[in-house]
Design a protein around this motif. Structure first.
Motif, PDB file in Angstrom:
ATOM      1  N   GLU A  85       5.368  43.157  35.110  1.00  0.00           N
ATOM      2  CA  GLU A  85       6.696  43.073  35.717  1.00  0.00           C
ATOM      3  C   GLU A  85       6.797  41.942  36.741  1.00  0.00           C
ATOM      4  O   GLU A  85       7.888  41.425  36.992  1.00  0.00           O
ATOM      5  CB  GLU A  85       7.052  44.404  36.388  1.00  0.00           C
ATOM      6  N   GLU A  86       5.681  41.521  37.334  1.00  0.00           N
ATOM      7  CA  GLU A  86       5.719  40.456  38.341  1.00  0.00           C
ATOM      8  C   GLU A  86       6.214  39.136  37.752  1.00  0.00           C
ATOM      9  O   GLU A  86       6.694  38.261  38.469  1.00  0.00           O
ATOM     10  CB  GLU A  86       4.339  40.261  38.992  1.00  0.00           C
ATOM     11  N   ASP A  89       9.833  38.575  38.626  1.00  0.00           N
ATOM     12  CA  ASP A  89      10.012  38.048  39.983  1.00  0.00           C
ATOM     13  C   ASP A  89       9.698  36.554  40.026  1.00  0.00           C
ATOM     14  O   ASP A  89      10.400  35.788  40.684  1.00  0.00           O
ATOM     15  CB  ASP A  89       9.113  38.789  40.977  1.00  0.00           C
ATOM     16  N   GLU A  90       8.657  36.153  39.306  1.00  0.00           N
ATOM     17  CA  GLU A  90       8.290  34.738  39.244  1.00  0.00           C
ATOM     18  C   GLU A  90       9.427  33.931  38.608  1.00  0.00           C
ATOM     19  O   GLU A  90       9.809  32.871  39.114  1.00  0.00           O
ATOM     20  CB  GLU A  90       7.003  34.567  38.434  1.00  0.00           C
ATOM     21  N   VAL A  92      12.650  34.728  38.432  1.00  0.00           N
ATOM     22  CA  VAL A  92      13.793  34.702  39.347  1.00  0.00           C
ATOM     23  C   VAL A  92      13.569  33.648  40.425  1.00  0.00           C
ATOM     24  O   VAL A  92      14.482  32.868  40.751  1.00  0.00           O
ATOM     25  CB  VAL A  92      14.028  36.103  39.979  1.00  0.00           C
ATOM     26  N   GLY A  93      12.359  33.564  40.966  1.00  0.00           N
ATOM     27  CA  GLY A  93      12.042  32.551  41.975  1.00  0.00           C
ATOM     28  C   GLY A  93      12.199  31.144  41.452  1.00  0.00           C
ATOM     29  O   GLY A  93      12.756  30.264  42.126  1.00  0.00           O
TER      30      GLY A  93
END
Length: 100
Positions: A85-86, A89-90, A92-93
């Motif tokens: 799931e990380e 986030d990567e 999106v960043g």
């Protein structure tokens, strides 16, 4: 104590066609930038240079779109299937940085 010998940077093996396409795009952009440098050296009129800079920006944006699409279809999709799931986030960043 044993040290972790793994590299901290991720790598991506690309298919030959994807690799060639990306390298060709970058080579064209590199040529455009060299052309702009030559224009400055030859005292070309400002607006003519600005138009060429705009063309380079468009080429870089196009390169980013292709690379991002490939990344989402391969790396991101694979990581999500594996439950990482990380990666979301990567992504999106990265998108936030691209949209500045």
């Amino acid at each position: 104590m044993e040290e972790n010998k793994e590299c901290c940077h991720k790598k991506k093996e690309r298919a030959e066609k994807e690799y060639r396409d990306l390298i060709n795009r970058l080579s064209r952009i590199e040529g455009q930038v060299r052309g702009i440098k030559r224009m400055v050296e030859e005292d070309v009129y400002c607006t003519d240079i600005l138009i060429q800079v705009s063309a380079v920006n468009a080429a870089l944006n196009s390169f980013n779109k292709v690379l991002l699409a490939n990344h989402i279809r391969s790396c991101v999709a694979e990581d999500i299937r594996e439950g990482k799931e990380e990666t979301i986030d990567e992504l999106v960043g990265v998108l936030q940085k691209l949209m500045k």
